[in-house]
Design a protein around this motif. Structure first.
Motif, PDB file in Angstrom:
ATOM      1  N   VAL A  24       0.857  -1.190   0.000  1.00 38.48           N
ATOM      2  CA  VAL A  24       0.000   0.000   0.000  1.00 38.48           C
ATOM      3  C   VAL A  24       0.891   1.238   0.000  1.00 38.48           C
ATOM      4  CG1 VAL A  24      -1.737   1.305   1.299  1.00 38.48           C
ATOM      5  CG2 VAL A  24      -1.843  -1.203   1.251  1.00 38.48           C
ATOM      6  N   TYR A  25       0.636   2.126  -0.954  1.00 40.14           N
ATOM      7  CA  TYR A  25       1.367   3.396  -0.972  1.00 40.14           C
ATOM      8  C   TYR A  25       0.388   4.530  -0.693  1.00 40.14           C
ATOM      9  CZ  TYR A  25       4.572   7.121  -2.225  1.00 40.14           C
ATOM     10  OH  TYR A  25       5.376   8.243  -2.168  1.00 40.14           O
ATOM     11  N   VAL A  26       0.776   5.415   0.204  1.00 40.08           N
ATOM     12  CA  VAL A  26      -0.072   6.555   0.555  1.00 40.08           C
ATOM     13  C   VAL A  26       0.721   7.835   0.352  1.00 40.08           C
ATOM     14  CG1 VAL A  26      -1.501   7.614   2.340  1.00 40.08           C
ATOM     15  CG2 VAL A  26      -1.133   5.138   2.365  1.00 40.08           C
ATOM     16  N   CYS A  27       0.165   8.755  -0.443  1.00 39.65           N
ATOM     17  CA  CYS A  27       0.814  10.055  -0.603  1.00 39.65           C
ATOM     18  C   CYS A  27       0.700  10.802   0.716  1.00 39.65           C
ATOM     19  CB  CYS A  27       0.146  10.861  -1.714  1.00 39.65           C
ATOM     20  SG  CYS A  27       0.513  10.189  -3.336  1.00 39.65           S
ATOM     21  N   GLY A  28       1.836  11.114   1.281  1.00 42.25           N
ATOM     22  CA  GLY A  28       1.858  11.728   2.609  1.00 42.25           C
ATOM     23  C   GLY A  28       1.847  13.246   2.551  1.00 42.25           C
ATOM     24  N   GLU A 207       9.006  12.286  -7.274  1.00 45.97           N
ATOM     25  CA  GLU A 207       9.414  11.862  -5.920  1.00 45.97           C
ATOM     26  C   GLU A 207       8.568  10.672  -5.476  1.00 45.97           C
ATOM     27  OE1 GLU A 207      10.897  16.107  -3.950  1.00 45.97           O
ATOM     28  OE2 GLU A 207       8.832  15.492  -3.670  1.00 45.97           O
ATOM     29  N   CYS A 208       7.236  10.800  -5.602  1.00 51.76           N
ATOM     30  CA  CYS A 208       6.363   9.696  -5.151  1.00 51.76           C
ATOM     31  C   CYS A 208       6.611   8.438  -5.983  1.00 51.76           C
ATOM     32  CB  CYS A 208       4.886  10.095  -5.230  1.00 51.76           C
ATOM     33  SG  CYS A 208       4.295  10.856  -3.708  1.00 51.76           S
ATOM     34  N   ALA A 209       6.737   8.607  -7.309  1.00 56.82           N
ATOM     35  CA  ALA A 209       6.970   7.440  -8.165  1.00 56.82           C
ATOM     36  C   ALA A 209       8.268   6.738  -7.757  1.00 56.82           C
ATOM     37  CB  ALA A 209       7.017   7.863  -9.633  1.00 56.82           C
ATOM     38  N   PRO A 232      -3.318  16.633 -11.125  1.00 58.15           N
ATOM     39  CA  PRO A 232      -2.333  15.878 -11.894  1.00 58.15           C
ATOM     40  C   PRO A 232      -1.519  14.833 -11.112  1.00 58.15           C
ATOM     41  CG  PRO A 232      -1.437  18.033 -11.320  1.00 58.15           C
ATOM     42  CD  PRO A 232      -2.865  18.006 -10.805  1.00 58.15           C
ATOM     43  N   HIS A 233      -1.479  14.925  -9.766  1.00 57.16           N
ATOM     44  CA  HIS A 233      -0.434  14.174  -9.073  1.00 57.16           C
ATOM     45  C   HIS A 233      -0.469  12.663  -9.335  1.00 57.16           C
ATOM     46  CE1 HIS A 233       2.706  13.239  -6.315  1.00 57.16           C
ATOM     47  NE2 HIS A 233       1.907  12.533  -5.537  1.00 57.16           N
ATOM     48  N   HIS A 234      -1.609  12.025  -9.044  1.00 53.98           N
ATOM     49  CA  HIS A 234      -1.640  10.562  -9.211  1.00 53.98           C
ATOM     50  C   HIS A 234      -1.499  10.151 -10.678  1.00 53.98           C
ATOM     51  CE1 HIS A 234      -3.818   9.963  -5.100  1.00 53.98           C
ATOM     52  NE2 HIS A 234      -2.511  10.092  -4.975  1.00 53.98           N
ATOM     53  N   TYR A 236       0.204  11.656 -13.106  1.00 56.20           N
ATOM     54  CA  TYR A 236       1.600  11.756 -13.557  1.00 56.20           C
ATOM     55  C   TYR A 236       2.503  10.797 -12.786  1.00 56.20           C
ATOM     56  CZ  TYR A 236       0.656  15.664 -16.676  1.00 56.20           C
ATOM     57  OH  TYR A 236       0.202  16.436 -17.706  1.00 56.20           O
ATOM     58  N   GLU A 237       2.219  10.614 -11.504  1.00 55.74           N
ATOM     59  CA  GLU A 237       3.019   9.673 -10.705  1.00 55.74           C
ATOM     60  C   GLU A 237       2.910   8.272 -11.327  1.00 55.74           C
ATOM     61  OE1 GLU A 237       1.751   9.499  -6.547  1.00 55.74           O
ATOM     62  OE2 GLU A 237       2.564   7.477  -6.464  1.00 55.74           O
ATOM     63  N   SER A 238       1.676   7.860 -11.673  1.00 53.67           N
ATOM     64  CA  SER A 238       1.477   6.539 -12.295  1.00 53.67           C
ATOM     65  C   SER A 238       2.185   6.459 -13.632  1.00 53.67           C
ATOM     66  CB  SER A 238      -0.007   6.284 -12.571  1.00 53.67           C
ATOM     67  OG  SER A 238      -0.732   6.320 -11.397  1.00 53.67           O
TER      68      SER A 238
END
Ligand code: ZN
Length: 374
Positions: A24-28, A207-209, A232-234, A236-238
């Motif tokens: 499980v990944y959670v954007c903090g 960073e998240c990716a 955009p975050h999720h 682009y991260e994906s």
């Protein structure tokens, strides 16, 4: 452990069949301001999802990052004349305390973005090599046209959302305004690390990716964050993770927690309508705050009303009273069933109140209410 087949946990309408392990990944948080109720809602819900999955005998590895390299943080630190890493350390400490009070378990991994600069550089180099990205003046941009197409947004809406997220859509160095920096050139007064393209710093999405792929592998079973991170975050991260690993989808299921509104607007620092968690916890039972956050649908936006806290406190008292009653053993399985069904907490609480005894004790436990401060 029982050998009976375990029914899948449904999240967001998606049945998530898990065998023995889950990632499980959670954007903090970006640690530049005090934790507000919107953050608390996201992390309490993800914590509850993890508790429910663990209850089914699955070993869950949780990675929740801290975005301690970000222009929002650097700007906030500059405004108050404090080094950005000091501000980050202070706010992270306050966040940890709020999470502990609310009964949110510590994640398995809690990477700080500044310690994942090298993986971002490697990611940027690989993406330039594969043609997914290009370099201009020390900044490496990911090509974004396909990300926007996959998002289902119109180009106009995508550009507006990018601008809202502080992406510079008017940057003349970009081939396309929807391209985003994987790596950004830094000026002398900005945080910077050496790279093949000169001094710079990671972009937020990369960073998240990089943290997710480095710590959890090429894909995750569940990815969480606030609903405002969807685009955009999720997106682009994906796209970054998929481009660098070749593994699709990056996330099997998403849990984007509904935003909290207050005084007629989304709760946000920029709007100034924040309800701060330390303020709430100063005169309210943390378990009641947790139950107030959970006793609803996780995906829908909602409006905070202080009367809701009193209602939650009353409901919590009834749950504890039910837990002390003899009750019926059958209710326990029904509580678990409600929670498997897209984390139906109101349904689980109703069953727990009706059945009492071990069903109510189980509900208090699996919802983490006995872990929050009373
Ligand atoms: Zn993220």
């Amino acid at each position: 452990m029982s050998t009976a087949p375990t029914p899948p946990v449904v999240i967001g309408g998606r049945p998530l069949t898990l065998l023995s392990a889950a990632r499980v990944y959670v954007c903090g948080i970006t640690p530049y301001a005090v934790t507000h109720l919107g953050h608390a809602a996201t992390f309490v819900w993800l914590d509850t999802a993890v508790r429910v999955i663990r209850h089914h005998g699955v070993d869950v590895t949780v990675c929740r990052n801290i975005t301690d390299v970000d222009d929002v943080l650097t700007d906030a630190a500059a405004r108050i004349g404090q080094p950005y890493d000091e501000l980050a350390a202070m706010q992270t400490f306050s966040f940890d305390r709020a999470m502990r009070d609310l009964g949110v378990m510590r994640p398995t991994h809690e990477p700080r973005a500044h310690t994942y600069v090298d993986p971002v550089i490697r990611m940027a180099a690989a993406l330039v090599e594969s043609g997914h990205a290009y370099e201009r003046g020390g900044t490496v941009y990911l090509r974004g046209a396909e990300v926007v197409a996959a998002s289902g947004l119109t180009r106009e809406d995508a550009l507006a959302a990018l601008a809202d997220a502080h992406e510079r859509t008017d940057d003349p160095a970009k081939d396309d305004p929807v391209d985003v920096p994987v790596w950004r050139a830094s000026s002398a007064d900005e945080p910077s690390w050496p790279s093949p393209w000169g001094a710079g710093r990671p972009g937020w999405h990369s960073e998240c990716a990089a943290m997710a792929v480095s710590l959890l592998g090429a894909s995750v079973d569940l990815h969480g964050g606030g609903a405002d991170l969807t685009f955009p975050h999720h997106a682009y991260e994906s796209a970054l993770a998929e481009a660098v690993t070749g593994v699709r989808p990056f996330a099997r299921a998403w849990m984007r927690v509904g935003l909290v509104h207050h005084e007629g607007a989304k709760m946000a620092k920029s709007t100034g309508n924040l309800v701060l968690v330390p303020d709430l916890l100063a005169d309210h039972d943390a378990a009641a705050v947790r139950l107030m956050l959970l006793n609803r649908s996780w995906s829908r936006p909602w409006t905070f009303d202080p009367a809701g806290l009193d209602e939650a406190a009353g409901l919590l008292d009834r749950l504890y009273a039910a837990a002390g009653s003899p009750g019926s053993a059958a209710g326990r399985a029904e509580v678990a069933q409600a929670l498997r069904n897209d984390l139906d907490v109101p349904g689980a609480v109703d069953v727990a109140l009706d059945a009492g005894g071990s069903a109510a004790r189980f509900a208090l436990h699996v919802l983490g209410l006995d872990a929050a401060h009373r």
